[in-house]
Design an enzyme around this catalytic site. Structure first.
Site, mmCIF file in Angstrom:
data_model
loop_
_atom_site.group_PDB
_atom_site.id
_atom_site.type_symbol
_atom_site.label_atom_id
_atom_site.label_comp_id
_atom_site.label_asym_id
_atom_site.label_seq_id
_atom_site.Cartn_x
_atom_site.Cartn_y
_atom_site.Cartn_z
ATOM 1 N N SER A 1 0.790 -1.231 0.000
ATOM 2 C CA SER A 1 0.000 0.000 0.000
ATOM 3 C C SER A 1 0.826 1.287 0.000
ATOM 4 O O SER A 1 0.278 2.364 -0.160
ATOM 5 C CB SER A 1 -0.954 0.016 1.203
ATOM 6 O OG SER A 1 -0.248 0.041 2.425
ATOM 7 N N LYS B 1 -5.643 4.924 8.272
ATOM 8 C CA LYS B 1 -4.515 5.681 7.724
ATOM 9 C C LYS B 1 -4.808 7.181 7.703
ATOM 10 O O LYS B 1 -3.893 7.995 7.887
ATOM 11 C CB LYS B 1 -4.168 5.149 6.337
ATOM 12 C CG LYS B 1 -3.576 3.756 6.407
ATOM 13 C CD LYS B 1 -3.233 3.180 5.047
ATOM 14 C CE LYS B 1 -2.612 1.788 5.227
ATOM 15 N NZ LYS B 1 -2.252 1.155 3.942
#
Length: 345
Positions: A233, A278
């Site tokens: 990611s 996140k």
């Protein structure tokens, strides 16, 4: 009286030990950190500009009774069934190996995308077949391990995993092949019999899932110190940092920019897990801008996961919920992210 309560005390102690050390069939996912990329990414002779680009992470661990209970009541701590994290028959060790492979592939994709954008040269050197999983009940079980690199079969080297598979399938079930592997820095040879795969048209195999392992050679050289970070990611943010060090212009220009998203060799930004966590991590680190994948949800995925939305939409919702001033920016490609940073200063 003291003796009367001792059995209950032992029972309580055993329950406490069980709550801490017995894993449940779930993972707990919670916000991680935002890591500045300049100390992680080193382009030989590259520019070190004033702006800050950051990758964001999540913390993921197997759940026990206590962590499960805590996650049930805390915001942005998510309980995820183990089958949504690990593949069937995949051990925790194999999961970690797969995450490391995905990270390594993501880093290579990031380098190629950045170097293509900056018009710099690179090449690949094939290293062998990388073992991701070993299937239970198949001949490779107990012989090969996740993370092994197969460099030859019957003394023959090959240039791709396809060549390896094609050679194996010229054999008959019951025949033996000699597999040469590199395990860390040790070369090992193993004789492994072939067995039919019932779900593979009865073709013979040894019982592994595999991927090609290649070494990227670039000019200038790029080193990424990301051993503690797994998964793919960080691809988008790696590519932006590498590009930023390759060119004279500071694409961050003094700003604190965080983000997430996989990157493929063509520069397409892909969906990731834990986007809400996140966003929380980026906000805590003081990011001004958060780059989020604006992925397209296929009809098949919508059917499998009702209510699923693109990462960008979830990121916007999370930003609103936590009351941050951080700007959430949707991106489909590396080029879109770069254009935004260069034109919105």
């Amino acid at each position: 009286m003291k003796n009367k309560w001792m059995p209950l005390a032992y029972v309580f102690l055993l329950l406490l030990i069980g709550a801490v050390f017995i894993d449940l069939p779930y993972y707990v996912m919670k916000p991680g950190d935002a890591h500045e990329l300049k100390p992680i990414v080193e382009v030989a002779g590259g520019e070190k500009d004033a702006g800050t680009l950051m990758l964001t992470t999540i913390k993921m661990g197997e759940a026990n009774v206590i962590s499960y209970a805590v996650a049930s009541v805390r915001d942005y701590e998510e309980i995820v069934p183990v089958e949504e994290v690990r593949s069937p028959h995949e051990s925790n060790e194999e999961y970690n190996v797969r995450q490391q492979y995905l990270m390594d592939s993501s880093q290579q994709n990031a380098i190629t995308v950045a170097f293509d954008a900056a018009k710099r040269p690179y090449t690949f050197r094939y290293q062998g077949v990388y073992v991701l999983n070993v299937f239970p009940g198949m001949p490779a079980e107990g012989v090969l391990e996740a993370g092994d690199r197969i460099v030859a079969v019957d003394g023959k080297e090959f240039r791709s995993s396809r060549q390896f598979i094609d050679y194996i399938q010229t054999k008959q079930p019951g025949e033996e092949v000699t597999i040469t592997v590199m395990r860390e820095k040790e070369k090992i040879e193993k004789n492994i019999p072939l067995k039919k795969f019932g779900n593979n048209n009865e073709k013979p195999g040894i019982g592994i899932s595999l991927a090609d392992q290649k070494k990227l050679i670039s000019t200038p050289e790029v080193k990424l110190k990301a051993e503690s970070i797994g998964g793919p990611s960080a691809g988008l943010m790696f590519s932006l940092e590498i590009y930023n060090q390759l060119v004279e212009e500071d694409i961050a220009e003094g700003r604190k920019i965080a983000g997430t998203g996989t990157i493929d060799p063509g520069g397409k930004v892909g969906r990731i897990g834990g986007i809400a966590q996140k966003v929380v991590a980026a906000d805590k680190a003081g990011a001004e801008i958060f780059l989020a994948p604006n992925d397209e949800i296929s009809p098949e995925l919508k059917k499998q996961v009702p209510g699923i939305v693109p990462n960008y939409q979830e990121a916007v919702k999370t930003a609103k919920d936590i009351g941050t001033d951080m700007k959430i920016v949707p991106v489909h490609t590396f080029g879109e992210a770069l254009d935004y940073l260069l034109t919105r200063k």
